[in-house]
Design a protein around this motif. Structure first.
Motif, PDB file in Angstrom:
ATOM      1  N   ASP A 145      21.374 -60.265 -69.083  1.00 37.01           N
ATOM      2  CA  ASP A 145      20.763 -60.933 -70.237  1.00 37.01           C
ATOM      3  C   ASP A 145      19.793 -60.011 -70.969  1.00 37.01           C
ATOM      4  O   ASP A 145      19.696 -60.041 -72.201  1.00 37.01           O
ATOM      5  N   ALA A 146      19.056 -59.199 -70.212  1.00 37.57           N
ATOM      6  CA  ALA A 146      18.087 -58.278 -70.821  1.00 37.57           C
ATOM      7  C   ALA A 146      18.738 -57.014 -71.356  1.00 37.57           C
ATOM      8  O   ALA A 146      18.124 -56.283 -72.128  1.00 37.57           O
ATOM      9  N   GLY A 147      19.973 -56.733 -70.928  1.00 37.92           N
ATOM     10  CA  GLY A 147      20.610 -55.465 -71.286  1.00 37.92           C
ATOM     11  C   GLY A 147      19.940 -54.286 -70.629  1.00 37.92           C
ATOM     12  O   GLY A 147      19.844 -53.200 -71.204  1.00 37.92           O
ATOM     13  N   VAL A 148      19.484 -54.505 -69.385  1.00 34.08           N
ATOM     14  CA  VAL A 148      18.692 -53.513 -68.659  1.00 34.08           C
ATOM     15  C   VAL A 148      19.307 -53.307 -67.276  1.00 34.08           C
ATOM     16  O   VAL A 148      19.582 -54.271 -66.570  1.00 34.08           O
ATOM     17  N   PHE A 149      19.520 -52.052 -66.890  1.00 38.02           N
ATOM     18  CA  PHE A 149      20.023 -51.776 -65.551  1.00 38.02           C
ATOM     19  C   PHE A 149      18.970 -52.115 -64.500  1.00 38.02           C
ATOM     20  O   PHE A 149      17.805 -51.738 -64.637  1.00 38.02           O
ATOM     21  N   LEU A 150      19.387 -52.795 -63.439  1.00 33.16           N
ATOM     22  CA  LEU A 150      18.573 -52.905 -62.242  1.00 33.16           C
ATOM     23  C   LEU A 150      19.021 -51.760 -61.334  1.00 33.16           C
ATOM     24  O   LEU A 150      20.092 -51.809 -60.739  1.00 33.16           O
ATOM     25  N   SER A 151      18.207 -50.728 -61.260  1.00 31.83           N
ATOM     26  CA  SER A 151      18.574 -49.519 -60.526  1.00 31.83           C
ATOM     27  C   SER A 151      17.892 -49.525 -59.165  1.00 31.83           C
ATOM     28  O   SER A 151      16.663 -49.428 -59.077  1.00 31.83           O
ATOM     29  N   LEU A 152      18.683 -49.644 -58.119  1.00 34.77           N
ATOM     30  CA  LEU A 152      18.155 -49.692 -56.759  1.00 34.77           C
ATOM     31  C   LEU A 152      17.888 -48.277 -56.253  1.00 34.77           C
ATOM     32  O   LEU A 152      18.801 -47.457 -56.194  1.00 34.77           O
ATOM     33  N   GLU A 153      16.645 -48.018 -55.888  1.00 37.27           N
ATOM     34  CA  GLU A 153      16.306 -46.747 -55.245  1.00 37.27           C
ATOM     35  C   GLU A 153      16.271 -46.968 -53.735  1.00 37.27           C
ATOM     36  O   GLU A 153      15.825 -48.006 -53.263  1.00 37.27           O
ATOM     37  N   SER A 154      16.736 -45.980 -52.997  1.00 40.22           N
ATOM     38  CA  SER A 154      16.860 -46.114 -51.545  1.00 40.22           C
ATOM     39  C   SER A 154      16.096 -45.004 -50.841  1.00 40.22           C
ATOM     40  O   SER A 154      15.617 -44.051 -51.467  1.00 40.22           O
ATOM     41  N   HIS A 155      16.015 -45.125 -49.521  1.00 34.60           N
ATOM     42  CA  HIS A 155      15.277 -44.158 -48.710  1.00 34.60           C
ATOM     43  C   HIS A 155      15.673 -44.387 -47.255  1.00 34.60           C
ATOM     44  O   HIS A 155      16.068 -45.491 -46.879  1.00 34.60           O
ATOM     45  N   SER A 156      15.526 -43.359 -46.448  1.00 34.55           N
ATOM     46  CA  SER A 156      15.919 -43.464 -45.034  1.00 34.55           C
ATOM     47  C   SER A 156      15.042 -44.426 -44.242  1.00 34.55           C
ATOM     48  O   SER A 156      15.403 -44.805 -43.123  1.00 34.55           O
ATOM     49  N   LEU A 157      13.888 -44.831 -44.776  1.00 37.05           N
ATOM     50  CA  LEU A 157      12.983 -45.728 -44.065  1.00 37.05           C
ATOM     51  C   LEU A 157      13.183 -47.199 -44.409  1.00 37.05           C
ATOM     52  O   LEU A 157      12.570 -48.065 -43.787  1.00 37.05           O
ATOM     53  N   VAL A 158      14.025 -47.495 -45.409  1.00 35.67           N
ATOM     54  CA  VAL A 158      14.209 -48.885 -45.828  1.00 35.67           C
ATOM     55  C   VAL A 158      15.655 -49.311 -45.593  1.00 35.67           C
ATOM     56  O   VAL A 158      16.445 -48.573 -44.994  1.00 35.67           O
TER      57      VAL A 158
END
Length: 296
Positions: A145-158
């Motif tokens: 709806d917003a025209g915005v990417f939800l960009s998931l950042e990751s890491h070895s601790l999560v």
């Protein structure tokens, strides 16, 4: 490729961004920014303030590549807490749309009460992965709806502690608006620290279909008896940035690469480094008005 910067002198309140800051961004060789407006609660922020920011950035020729998703705990088994976290991310997406941002950056959160990127055994459970998938699915419509990417950042601790797990999560969410923000340092291990190019290639092979932006951060192993991998300013460690540049450019020349880990004082040097790497690899650096002709 588009080049962005983050942190440094950028303010915590969107109302404090100035034309002078924007010119400082451009003078350092960057056309866009990743902001963390921690002082602006997305549930109560005013649309008129966001649109004023959007106009300022447009006047100064600076793109808003990313804003923060406020790093909510999207993996908790406490349904009340998880529902509130989802509401905050949905509001962050709406706010980002008002600002004219391309995307938001959010991690999955952590069960560690001391911080959203710190370790906890419950981060790595099947239940946490299931909760993260649920949370991201519930945010996907707000992103669209917003025209915005939800960009998931990751890491070895999560929870998405490996590229394979991140790919599995994003496959399950199955939304073109829920994607991966790839951080060059976050999945480097002791086994790959001296072959970061090989690690980057393996990560892009697994996740390329999901990646829509990247953070350029360096990493090195310190001389300690306990293993310690330190991330930081680009150019200070062993990160294979030419490989990062080439792999991101091959996905789409419109994708932004955002410098992280450096100070304000180091920013011009990082900008010069990135332009030099791009030139040496035949990669065209795009300005705000440039159209690469690639699909978003």
């Amino acid at each position: 490729m588009r080049l962005g910067m983050s942190g440094c002198f950028l303010p915590a309140d969107m109302n404090d961004l100035t034309p002078e800051m924007c010119r400082r961004v451009r003078d350092a060789g960057f056309s866009g920014i990743f902001t963390r407006f921690r002082d602006n609660d997305p549930l109560t922020a005013r649309r008129e303030d966001a649109e004023r920011l959007k106009a300022l950035l447009a006047d100064e020729g600076v793109a808003l590549f990313q804003t923060t998703g406020y790093w909510q705990n999207l993996v908790t088994s406490d349904e009340t807490a998880r529902a509130l976290s989802v509401r905050v991310v949905q509001a962050a997406l709406r706010l980002a749309g008002w600002m004219g941002a391309r995307g938001i950056d959010t991690g999955p959160g952590s069960m560690n009460p001391d911080g959203p990127w710190f370790p906890h055994p419950d981060n790595w459970t099947a239940k946490a992965e299931e909760q993260l998938i649920r949370s991201l699915r519930e945010c996907a419509k707000a992103a669209e709806d917003a025209g915005v990417f939800l960009s998931l950042e990751s890491h070895s601790l999560v929870t998405p502690r490996t590229p394979g797990i991140a790919a599995r999560i994003l496959d399950a969410v199955d939304s073109p608006w829920v994607r991966c923000d790839y951080d060059s340092a976050n999945w480097i291990t002791l086994e790959t620290i001296y072959d970061t190019g090989g690690a980057l290639n393996a990560h892009f092979d697994l996740l390329g279909r999901h990646i829509c932006s990247a953070h350029a951060k360096d990493i090195w192993v310190e001389n300690r008896l306990a293993i310690h991998l330190q991330d930081g300013c680009p150019g200070k460690g062993v990160m294979d940035f030419p490989t990062l540049f080439n792999r991101l450019e091959a996905l789409d020349p419109d994708y932004p690469l955002i410098a992280e880990g450096n100070s304000s004082e180091e920013l011009p040097e990082v900008g010069a480094l990135f332009h030099r790497i791009a030139e040496e690899n035949g990669i065209r650096i795009l300005d705000v008005a440039d159209k690469p002709g690639a699909a978003r």
